[in-house]
Write a protein that holds these residues in place. Structure first.
Motif, PDB file in Angstrom:
ATOM      1  N   THR A  79       0.863  -1.183   0.000  1.00 49.17           N
ATOM      2  CA  THR A  79       0.000   0.000   0.000  1.00 49.17           C
ATOM      3  C   THR A  79       0.899   1.231   0.000  1.00 49.17           C
ATOM      4  OG1 THR A  79      -0.139  -0.011   2.425  1.00 49.17           O
ATOM      5  CG2 THR A  79      -1.892  -1.125   1.209  1.00 49.17           C
ATOM      6  N   SER A  80       0.371   2.325  -0.507  1.00 46.41           N
ATOM      7  CA  SER A  80       1.137   3.579  -0.506  1.00 46.41           C
ATOM      8  C   SER A  80       0.177   4.741  -0.685  1.00 46.41           C
ATOM      9  CB  SER A  80       2.179   3.585  -1.636  1.00 46.41           C
ATOM     10  OG  SER A  80       3.047   4.707  -1.521  1.00 46.41           O
ATOM     11  N   ASP A  81       0.487   5.858  -0.075  1.00 46.75           N
ATOM     12  CA  ASP A  81      -0.279   7.093  -0.261  1.00 46.75           C
ATOM     13  C   ASP A  81      -1.765   6.897   0.047  1.00 46.75           C
ATOM     14  OD1 ASP A  81       1.732   9.155  -1.698  1.00 46.75           O
ATOM     15  OD2 ASP A  81       2.134   7.138  -2.410  1.00 46.75           O
ATOM     16  N   ILE A  82      -2.043   6.194   1.137  1.00 50.46           N
ATOM     17  CA  ILE A  82      -3.425   6.007   1.582  1.00 50.46           C
ATOM     18  C   ILE A  82      -4.029   7.335   2.041  1.00 50.46           C
ATOM     19  CG2 ILE A  82      -4.907   4.885   3.298  1.00 50.46           C
ATOM     20  CD1 ILE A  82      -3.917   2.958   1.175  1.00 50.46           C
ATOM     21  N   HIS A  83      -3.213   8.202   2.626  1.00 50.42           N
ATOM     22  CA  HIS A  83      -3.623   9.552   3.033  1.00 50.42           C
ATOM     23  C   HIS A  83      -4.851   9.568   3.946  1.00 50.42           C
ATOM     24  CE1 HIS A  83      -0.689  11.917   0.848  1.00 50.42           C
ATOM     25  NE2 HIS A  83      -0.880  11.169  -0.225  1.00 50.42           N
ATOM     26  N   GLY A  84      -4.882   8.618   4.864  1.00 46.62           N
ATOM     27  CA  GLY A  84      -5.961   8.620   5.845  1.00 46.62           C
ATOM     28  C   GLY A  84      -7.302   8.181   5.316  1.00 46.62           C
ATOM     29  N   TYR A  85      -7.354   7.656   4.088  1.00 42.52           N
ATOM     30  CA  TYR A  85      -8.616   7.137   3.543  1.00 42.52           C
ATOM     31  C   TYR A  85      -8.745   5.671   3.946  1.00 42.52           C
ATOM     32  CZ  TYR A  85      -9.844  11.305   0.983  1.00 42.52           C
ATOM     33  OH  TYR A  85     -10.225  12.593   0.675  1.00 42.52           O
TER      34      TYR A  85
ATOM     35  N   ILE B 250       3.677  -4.385   3.101  1.00 47.10           N
ATOM     36  CA  ILE B 250       4.519  -3.205   3.311  1.00 47.10           C
ATOM     37  C   ILE B 250       3.721  -1.953   2.963  1.00 47.10           C
ATOM     38  CG2 ILE B 250       6.653  -2.030   2.603  1.00 47.10           C
ATOM     39  CD1 ILE B 250       7.660  -4.829   1.667  1.00 47.10           C
ATOM     40  N   ASP B 251       3.854  -0.918   3.808  1.00 50.35           N
ATOM     41  CA  ASP B 251       3.288   0.392   3.459  1.00 50.35           C
ATOM     42  C   ASP B 251       4.414   1.344   3.082  1.00 50.35           C
ATOM     43  OD1 ASP B 251       0.869   2.261   3.390  1.00 50.35           O
ATOM     44  OD2 ASP B 251       2.327   3.384   4.578  1.00 50.35           O
ATOM     45  N   ASN B 252       4.206   2.077   2.006  1.00 51.11           N
ATOM     46  CA  ASN B 252       5.253   2.922   1.435  1.00 51.11           C
ATOM     47  C   ASN B 252       5.079   4.406   1.747  1.00 51.11           C
ATOM     48  OD1 ASN B 252       7.643   3.065  -0.281  1.00 51.11           O
ATOM     49  ND2 ASN B 252       6.332   4.088  -1.765  1.00 51.11           N
ATOM     50  N   GLY B 253       4.296   4.748   2.785  1.00 50.86           N
ATOM     51  CA  GLY B 253       4.272   6.131   3.246  1.00 50.86           C
ATOM     52  C   GLY B 253       3.058   6.938   2.879  1.00 50.86           C
ATOM     53  N   ASP B 254       2.938   8.086   3.544  1.00 55.10           N
ATOM     54  CA  ASP B 254       1.795   8.991   3.432  1.00 55.10           C
ATOM     55  C   ASP B 254       0.502   8.287   3.843  1.00 55.10           C
ATOM     56  OD1 ASP B 254       3.422  11.039   2.692  1.00 55.10           O
ATOM     57  OD2 ASP B 254       2.577  11.330   0.697  1.00 55.10           O
ATOM     58  N   MET B 255       0.538   7.706   5.021  1.00 47.27           N
ATOM     59  CA  MET B 255      -0.636   7.051   5.591  1.00 47.27           C
ATOM     60  C   MET B 255      -1.422   7.995   6.486  1.00 47.27           C
ATOM     61  SD  MET B 255      -2.616   4.391   6.183  1.00 47.27           S
ATOM     62  CE  MET B 255      -1.783   2.887   5.664  1.00 47.27           C
ATOM     63  N   LEU B 256      -0.741   8.891   7.230  1.00 44.27           N
ATOM     64  CA  LEU B 256      -1.334   9.570   8.375  1.00 44.27           C
ATOM     65  C   LEU B 256      -1.971  10.917   8.076  1.00 44.27           C
ATOM     66  CD1 LEU B 256       1.480   8.838  11.004  1.00 44.27           C
ATOM     67  CD2 LEU B 256      -0.601   7.519  10.558  1.00 44.27           C
ATOM     68  N   GLN B 257      -1.912  11.399   6.851  1.00 44.90           N
ATOM     69  CA  GLN B 257      -2.432  12.728   6.522  1.00 44.90           C
ATOM     70  C   GLN B 257      -3.102  12.703   5.166  1.00 44.90           C
ATOM     71  OE1 GLN B 257      -1.273  14.781   3.855  1.00 44.90           O
ATOM     72  NE2 GLN B 257      -2.698  16.417   4.357  1.00 44.90           N
ATOM     73  N   GLY B 258      -4.122  13.559   4.981  1.00 45.42           N
ATOM     74  CA  GLY B 258      -4.666  13.753   3.646  1.00 45.42           C
ATOM     75  C   GLY B 258      -6.168  13.684   3.535  1.00 45.42           C
ATOM     76  N   SER B 259      -6.862  13.199   4.564  1.00 44.80           N
ATOM     77  CA  SER B 259      -8.322  13.141   4.541  1.00 44.80           C
ATOM     78  C   SER B 259      -8.871  13.866   5.762  1.00 44.80           C
ATOM     79  CB  SER B 259      -8.796  11.684   4.567  1.00 44.80           C
ATOM     80  OG  SER B 259      -8.522  11.100   5.839  1.00 44.80           O
ATOM     81  N   PRO B 260     -10.145  14.265   5.735  1.00 45.48           N
ATOM     82  CA  PRO B 260     -10.749  14.832   6.949  1.00 45.48           C
ATOM     83  C   PRO B 260     -10.651  13.885   8.146  1.00 45.48           C
ATOM     84  CG  PRO B 260     -12.117  15.321   5.057  1.00 45.48           C
ATOM     85  CD  PRO B 260     -11.044  14.379   4.570  1.00 45.48           C
ATOM     86  N   PHE B 261     -10.776  12.591   7.896  1.00 47.39           N
ATOM     87  CA  PHE B 261     -10.630  11.603   8.967  1.00 47.39           C
ATOM     88  C   PHE B 261      -9.249  11.714   9.603  1.00 47.39           C
ATOM     89  CE2 PHE B 261      -9.065   7.444  10.307  1.00 47.39           C
ATOM     90  CZ  PHE B 261     -10.076   6.980  11.147  1.00 47.39           C
ATOM     91  N   ALA B 262      -8.204  11.828   8.771  1.00 45.50           N
ATOM     92  CA  ALA B 262      -6.841  11.941   9.279  1.00 45.50           C
ATOM     93  C   ALA B 262      -6.646  13.240  10.043  1.00 45.50           C
ATOM     94  CB  ALA B 262      -5.844  11.839   8.129  1.00 45.50           C
ATOM     95  N   ALA B 263      -7.230  14.333   9.535  1.00 46.50           N
ATOM     96  CA  ALA B 263      -7.102  15.630  10.216  1.00 46.50           C
ATOM     97  C   ALA B 263      -7.787  15.601  11.577  1.00 46.50           C
ATOM     98  CB  ALA B 263      -7.700  16.730   9.338  1.00 46.50           C
ATOM     99  N   PHE B 264      -8.972  15.012  11.635  1.00 46.83           N
ATOM    100  CA  PHE B 264      -9.695  14.935  12.903  1.00 46.83           C
ATOM    101  C   PHE B 264      -8.966  14.025  13.884  1.00 46.83           C
ATOM    102  CE2 PHE B 264     -12.992  13.458  15.817  1.00 46.83           C
ATOM    103  CZ  PHE B 264     -13.610  14.665  16.152  1.00 46.83           C
ATOM    104  N   ALA B 265      -8.461  12.898  13.389  1.00 51.08           N
ATOM    105  CA  ALA B 265      -7.732  11.969  14.251  1.00 51.08           C
ATOM    106  C   ALA B 265      -6.472  12.605  14.814  1.00 51.08           C
ATOM    107  CB  ALA B 265      -7.387  10.702  13.476  1.00 51.08           C
TER     108      ALA B 265
END
Length: 525
Positions: free
Chosen positions: A13-19, A55-70
């Motif tokens: 996975t990569s660039d999930i961005h909190g989705y 393996i996750d390749n980064g940008d997991m924790l930011q990018g969606s309203p869910f991530a911002a609220f969390a």
């Protein structure tokens, strides 16, 4: 001796961005993406192959309203990390957006992960050692195969990130770090399979090697494949492209963004008495089908946070009079627009600058209706950028306008279209700025670099050497988007609040927004 065969599968996975959940945060409709749906595919693949690495390749924790609220409200383990722990990830690499909420937030995520984070080129200045976990990890498959995963992250992060978020860190050249650590691993670990997980993308066309962007070092995946011997698999990201192929004998994938796809490498090995050798290898992308169900376990893990996020997004914060809607992002960029004028007003009032430069950051932005909610604001301001005020000369401003004017090209019918350079290898609409506090014309009948045919302030021609205070987002102020003319300029102000928070505060303080625009610039052809 009888030959033995083994298969190893690597999922990426990569660039999930909190989705995590499969929801469109603008409309609340279900979408065919998100980690919850990828989790269904991951669990299906685990039933097929016991020798599976995730393996996750980064940008997991930011990018969606869910991530911002969390980021603001989660206590204990971050919900994204809870999901990754549940799915039994074997390793993760930090992306550039992992730093957006500060190093302490990232450090807490690393410390609560039940898997290693790998960052061979992110170094603590004080110790000279990798600052996030370790450079690589070794995985033994059935106590037979020796698989090594090496992590690296684009070293261009200091050009974008707030200095306070990366204080004490050194970002060494990704290509050089991969070269050095690959040689070390080959000598000391004797891997049967060497995987490099690199949060960065391709700087050249995979088919012909032609440069597809300015070779700044932001993306080095092509060079890694061309210049570093001994790599079997290269995981890439950052550019949000969908790639699954082979380059110079190296399998490569890139999985898009927001949970669009799962990368899969399948490696077949044979043992013949003198060690394991690869007999076949393939790369492909697995994408959720229209009827792919979200994994119930993941939905439950994130359910409470998702519910609170949705309630927060639905909060009304103000009203609008006149038309502040965005029907077509491209049309919005072709002429002065009331919604962009709103952005300028927020930036100018927050900083007191004389001039403002702003971009429409999201193709999903639809502006504001008569009632404005937090959801509307978060859909427009998708990155946690803060504001910076630079002291620029009239010549700096002209050069920046010429850079933005390169966004357009005339199509076969002689009408304005979007330059291919802003569409490939990934869309970069956010790198086109519109300005307030000056008057200017962009004439597309002139070549790139000579399109600004009028440039004035309050009706008087802008002096080349005169200095002005100009507000823009922090990404742009660092030169992001090839705005080299901004690098090293005197900083008059650096804000701490991100733009979404400033916009919410502005709307709440006004109560009522009235649509207007200055008609201070025009596009001609």
């Amino acid at each position: 001796m009888e030959r033995e065969n083994m298969r190893c599968v690597i999922l990426v996975t990569s660039d999930i961005h909190g989705y995590i959940q499969s929801v469109d945060y603008r409309t609340r409709e279900e979408i065919p993406s998100g980690l919850a749906k990828l989790a269904t595919l991951i669990k299906e693949e685990r039933t097929k192959c016991p020798n599976l690495l995730l393996i996750d390749n980064g940008d997991m924790l930011q990018g969606s309203p869910f991530a911002a609220f969390a980021a603001a409200h989660a206590s204990g383990i971050h919900p994204c990390i809870e999901v990754m722990n549940n799915l039994q990830y074997d390793a993760a690499v930090p992306g550039n957006h992992e730093f957006n909420y500060g190093f302490e937030t990232l450090k807490h995520a690393v410390e609560t992960s039940r898997f290693p984070w790998l960052a061979s080129n992110i170094i603590a200045k004080e110790t000279g050692e990798p600052s996030l976990g370790k450079p690589y990890t070794v995985k033994r498959i059935e106590d037979k195969l020796n698989v090594v995963i090496l992590g690296a992250t684009t070293h261009y992060i200091p050009h974008w990130e707030k200095a306070s978020h990366i204080d004490g860190l050194e970002f060494r050249n990704s290509l050089e770090a991969v070269k050095a650590w690959t040689a070390y691993i080959r000598e000391h670990e004797q891997p049967d399979l060497l995987i490099v997980s690199y949060h960065g993308g391709f700087e050249r066309d995979l088919a012909n090697g032609q440069a597809t962007e300015r070779l700044t070092g932001e993306n080095q995946a092509y060079a890694i494949c061309a210049e570093v011997p001994g790599i079997d698999v290269l995981i890439t990201g950052h550019q949000h492209r969908l790639i699954a192929e082979q380059l110079n004998g190296v399998l490569v994938v890139q999985t898009g963004s927001n949970g669009q796809a799962l990368g899969q490498f399948t490696i077949e090995f044979e043992y013949s008495g003198d060690g394991w050798r690869v007999v076949s290898k393939t790369a492909r992308l697995l994408q959720p089908a229209a009827d792919t169900a979200a994994d119930r376990e993941v939905e439950v893990l994130t359910g409470d946070m998702e519910r609170m996020t949705q309630e927060w997004l639905d909060q009304p914060i103000g009203t609008a009079e006149g038309d502040l809607s965005v029907d077509d992002p491209f049309e919005c960029r072709k002429a002065p627009h009331p919604f962009v004028q709103f952005i300028h007003q927020v930036q100018l009032e927050a900083t007191g600058a004389e001039i403002s430069a702003a971009a429409l950051l999201s193709e999903e932005c639809r502006g504001f209706g008569s009632v404005i909610t937090v959801r509307d604001v978060l859909s427009a301001f998708v990155y946690p950028n803060t504001l910076t005020v630079l002291r620029l000369t009239g010549e700096d401003i002209r050069l920046a306008l010429e850079q933005s004017a390169a966004y357009f090209e005339l199509d076969a019918a002689g009408k304005p279209g979007i330059s291919e350079a802003y569409l490939q290898p990934k869309a970069q609409h956010y790198n086109y700025d519109m300005w307030a506090g000056i008057e200017y014309d962009i004439d597309l009948s002139f070549p790139v670099g000579k399109r600004i045919t009028r440039l004035s302030r309050n009706g008087e021609e802008l002096s080349v050497n005169a200095e002005y205070s100009v507000v823009m987002n922090s990404y742009r102020a660092g030169g992001g988007g090839n705005f080299d003319m901004f690098q090293g300029k005197p900083v008059l102000y650096e804000g701490a609040e991100d733009m979404a928070d400033l916009a919410v505060g502005h709307i709440q303080s006004k109560g009522l927004l009235t649509a207007s625009d200055d008609r201070n610039w025009q596009l001609m052809w």
